[in-house]
Design an enzyme around this catalytic site. Structure first.
Site, short mmCIF file in Angstrom:
data_model
loop_
_atom_site.label_atom_id
_atom_site.label_comp_id
_atom_site.label_asym_id
_atom_site.label_seq_id
_atom_site.Cartn_x
_atom_site.Cartn_y
_atom_site.Cartn_z
N ARG A 14 7.04 7.45 -9.83
CA ARG A 14 8.46 7.36 -9.50
C ARG A 14 8.70 6.22 -8.52
NH1 ARG A 14 9.85 10.90 -4.65
NH2 ARG A 14 7.85 11.34 -3.66
N TYR A 154 5.62 8.20 10.22
CA TYR A 154 5.76 7.25 9.12
C TYR A 154 5.60 5.81 9.61
CZ TYR A 154 7.86 5.06 4.98
OH TYR A 154 8.10 4.30 3.86
N ALA A 156 4.01 4.76 12.27
CA ALA A 156 2.61 4.54 12.64
C ALA A 156 1.75 4.29 11.41
CB ALA A 156 2.08 5.74 13.42
#
Length: 241
Positions: A14, A154, A156
């Site tokens: 996706r 996220y 990091a």
């Protein structure tokens, strides 16, 4: 130049991964679509890729697992002979404020987004070195360049991907292997929501969210850019300039 090569695309069922798989297939690249859970969606991507006359197969794998990735890469090598391009796109979010974030949410994001990319690179590196050529494209984020409130895990993980990219580029360049990253901004996917529902669009100089296809074009460029390595290519409408 890319025709006849084989690419692994993680998170390929996706969003950006799907767009990247289809773009590469349109250029004559055979594609191994690695997915986490949605076998039907991965199968649909493979079917669409096959319309371009290439071979495309789906492989279920938890990229956070070192042993699972080792087994999956071995299967892909057995099926395709070798791999020329690795697109590390698999990623998840578990957003939350730093002061309230649970350890499990932090670890899950780092394990998939950063360790998952390491696992794939680690198990593909031997093929690239033996072939004296190969290309790695890590999908980072402008969150890894700028930070983003509510996404310390996220951000990091995506900043870590940039460090991984640059170190791998230095290590592998003498073997003819290139390693680059793309840093998407706000891209209209399942993760970010629809164009009109994101208030952060107002801060994008080009005035719109990007599409997965915008990022796929950058990935295709880096796959074929023979004198580019260690680069981080922003695809963000100017957000992080």
């Amino acid at each position: 130049m890319l025709k006849g090569q084989t690419a692994i695309v993680t998170g390929g069922s996706r969003g950006i991964g799907r767009a990247a798989a289809l773009k590469l297939a349109s250029l004559g690249v055979n594609v191994a679509v690695v997915y986490a859970a949605n076998a039907a969606a991965a199968g649909e991507v493979c079917a669409e890729c096959s319309e371009h006359g290439v071979t495309a197969r789906a492989y279920q794998c938890d990229v956070a697992s070192f042993s699972a990735v080792k087994e999956t890469v071995a299967r892909i090598k057995a099926d395709f002979g070798t791999v020329h391009i690795l697109v590390n796109n698999a990623g998840i979010t578990r957003d939350g404020l730093l002061a309230m974030m649970g350890e499990a949410d932090y670890d899950a994001v780092l394990d998939t987004n950063l360790k998952g990319a390491f696992n794939m690179l680690r198990h593909c590196a031997g093929m690239f070195i033996r072939n004296r050529g190969g290309c790695v494209i890590n999908v980072s984020s402008v969150a890894g360049l700028m930070g983003n409130a509510g996404q310390c895990n996220y951000s990091a993980s995506k900043a870590g991907l940039i460090g991984l990219t640059k170190s791998a580029a230095r290590e592998l360049a003498p073997k003819g292997v290139r390693c680059n990253a793309v840093a998407p901004g706000f891209i209209a996917t399942d993760m970010t929501g629809a164009q009109g529902s994101n208030p952060l669009v107002a801060g994008i100089p080009l005035g719109r969210m990007g599409s997965p296809e915008d990022v796929a074009e950058a990935i295709a460029y880096l796959a074929d850019a023979q004198y580019v390595t260690g680069a981080v290519l922003r695809v963000d409408g100017g957000l992080a300039m």
